[in-house]
Design an enzyme around this catalytic site. Structure first.
Site, PDB file in Angstrom:
ATOM      1  N   TRP A  10      46.042  43.787  42.516  1.00  0.00           N
ATOM      2  CA  TRP A  10      46.758  44.993  42.927  1.00  0.00           C
ATOM      3  C   TRP A  10      46.028  46.269  42.525  1.00  0.00           C
ATOM      4  O   TRP A  10      46.412  47.355  42.962  1.00  0.00           O
ATOM      5  CB  TRP A  10      48.159  44.992  42.313  1.00  0.00           C
ATOM      6  CG  TRP A  10      49.129  44.088  43.022  1.00  0.00           C
ATOM      7  CD1 TRP A  10      48.831  43.137  43.961  1.00  0.00           C
ATOM      8  CD2 TRP A  10      50.546  44.058  42.845  1.00  0.00           C
ATOM      9  NE1 TRP A  10      49.980  42.516  44.383  1.00  0.00           N
ATOM     10  CE2 TRP A  10      51.058  43.055  43.706  1.00  0.00           C
ATOM     11  CE3 TRP A  10      51.434  44.757  42.036  1.00  0.00           C
ATOM     12  CZ2 TRP A  10      52.418  42.760  43.787  1.00  0.00           C
ATOM     13  CZ3 TRP A  10      52.790  44.451  42.108  1.00  0.00           C
ATOM     14  CH2 TRP A  10      53.279  43.466  42.986  1.00  0.00           C
ATOM     15  N   LYS A  11      45.021  46.165  41.679  1.00  0.00           N
ATOM     16  CA  LYS A  11      44.305  47.341  41.171  1.00  0.00           C
ATOM     17  C   LYS A  11      45.328  48.321  40.567  1.00  0.00           C
ATOM     18  O   LYS A  11      46.324  47.875  39.991  1.00  0.00           O
ATOM     19  CB  LYS A  11      43.453  47.965  42.275  1.00  0.00           C
ATOM     20  CG  LYS A  11      42.480  46.957  42.905  1.00  0.00           C
ATOM     21  CD  LYS A  11      41.470  47.584  43.799  1.00  0.00           C
ATOM     22  CE  LYS A  11      40.550  46.505  44.364  1.00  0.00           C
ATOM     23  NZ  LYS A  11      39.463  47.078  45.181  1.00  0.00           N
ATOM     24  N   HIS A  94      34.722  43.390  37.026  1.00  0.00           N
ATOM     25  CA  HIS A  94      34.974  43.837  38.395  1.00  0.00           C
ATOM     26  C   HIS A  94      34.061  45.022  38.710  1.00  0.00           C
ATOM     27  O   HIS A  94      33.759  45.843  37.847  1.00  0.00           O
ATOM     28  CB  HIS A  94      36.444  44.239  38.555  1.00  0.00           C
ATOM     29  CG  HIS A  94      36.853  44.488  39.970  1.00  0.00           C
ATOM     30  ND1 HIS A  94      36.579  45.664  40.634  1.00  0.00           N
ATOM     31  CD2 HIS A  94      37.507  43.711  40.865  1.00  0.00           C
ATOM     32  CE1 HIS A  94      37.043  45.594  41.870  1.00  0.00           C
ATOM     33  NE2 HIS A  94      37.620  44.417  42.036  1.00  0.00           N
ATOM     34  N   GLY A 232      42.135  42.180  47.580  1.00  0.00           N
ATOM     35  CA  GLY A 232      42.511  43.515  47.141  1.00  0.00           C
ATOM     36  C   GLY A 232      43.704  44.059  47.893  1.00  0.00           C
ATOM     37  O   GLY A 232      44.842  43.660  47.676  1.00  0.00           O
ATOM     38  N   GLY A 233      43.442  44.988  48.827  1.00  0.00           N
ATOM     39  CA  GLY A 233      44.522  45.690  49.520  1.00  0.00           C
ATOM     40  C   GLY A 233      45.535  44.782  50.184  1.00  0.00           C
ATOM     41  O   GLY A 233      46.744  45.071  50.172  1.00  0.00           O
TER      42      GLY A 233
END
Length: 249
Positions: A10-11, A94, A232-233
């Site tokens: 989710w960053k 990362h 990711g997104g």
């Protein structure tokens, strides 16, 4: 056979409401049994997610950690803290940590060792920039990042890692490595792992982490050396994330 792993990152996104909505949606629709599923969440949401996902086959992970177990390191998070909040995995190295926060290979190694000491599974991220790819240095860069960690570990420690290849030029840019480009790097990684131990190379999971989406996941995951995805997104949308999970296995 290596069980696929789909790990959502989710960053610095999300909310407690998103944690709850994910838990409800996953409970209603079911999590595919053909792959291991994990979510790498911002540290403040891990405990809430641990409670919300208690009955779901979804593992949790941290996005980074500090190498010291405790002390006067304001703002940092230790491996044991992540574990205490329900994490089983943690991302290390990362590309955003390397680029934005200056984490080099030596620091990545200290964090890998801290994660292992706390019985977390480190997901070691490796990858090249566009300039490095255009210069023909992809394998030199990626294998160098891998060796900086694996050379310093014992055989038992090496087998406890997951490796994620994330071409930096394909993260958040809308560009994606073709399945053939991704497979080429994954094959090189596995060949290098075989120099330590053929059994290690056969068993270690290698994830692809460059803008994997529902639309391209199946083709990427069909490659022989790609064992899952670091998403990711697309991992912020439950429909997209579930579609990727369903593409695995």
């Amino acid at each position: 056979m290596r069980t696929p792993l789909i790990a959502g990152n989710w960053k610095m996104n999300g909310s407690l409401a998103l944690v709850d909505s994910f838990a409800r949606a996953l409970a209603e629709r079911g999590v595919p049994a053909t792959a291991d599923v994990a979510l790498m969440l911002p540290a403040p949401y891990l405990h809430a997610a641990h409670q919300a996902f208690a009955e779901l086959p979804v593992a949790l992970g941290g996005q980074t950690l500090y190498h010291q177990p405790s002390g006067a390191f304001t703002g940092e998070v230790s491996a044991s803290m992540l574990s205490d909040c329900g994490a089983r995995y943690v991302l290390v190295g990362h590309s955003e940590r390397r680029e934005l926060f200056g984490e080099g290979d030596a620091e990545v190694l200290t964090r890998i060792k801290a994660a292992l000491a706390a019985d977390l599974t480190p997901v070691l991220c490796v990858g090249e920039t566009l300039e490095e790819r255009d210069a023909g240095r992809t394998e030199a860069v990626v294998l160098g990042q891998l060796a900086a960690v694996f050379d310093a570990l014992t055989a038992g420690e090496r087998s406890r890692l997951v490796v994620a290849y994330e071409p930096v030029w394909a993260i958040g840019t809308g560009r994606t490595a073709t399945p053939e480009q991704a497979q080429q790097v994954h094959a090189a990684l596995r060949a290098h792992l075989a120099t330590y131990d053929p059994t290690l190379a056969e068993g270690l999971r290698l994830l692809y982490g460059g803008s994997m989406k529902a639309a391209n996941a199946a083709e990427l995951l069909a490659q022989p050396d790609i064992d899952g995805g670091l998403v990711g997104g697309a991992s912020l949308q439950v429909d997209d994330f579930l579609a990727i999970c369903q593409s695995a296995g």
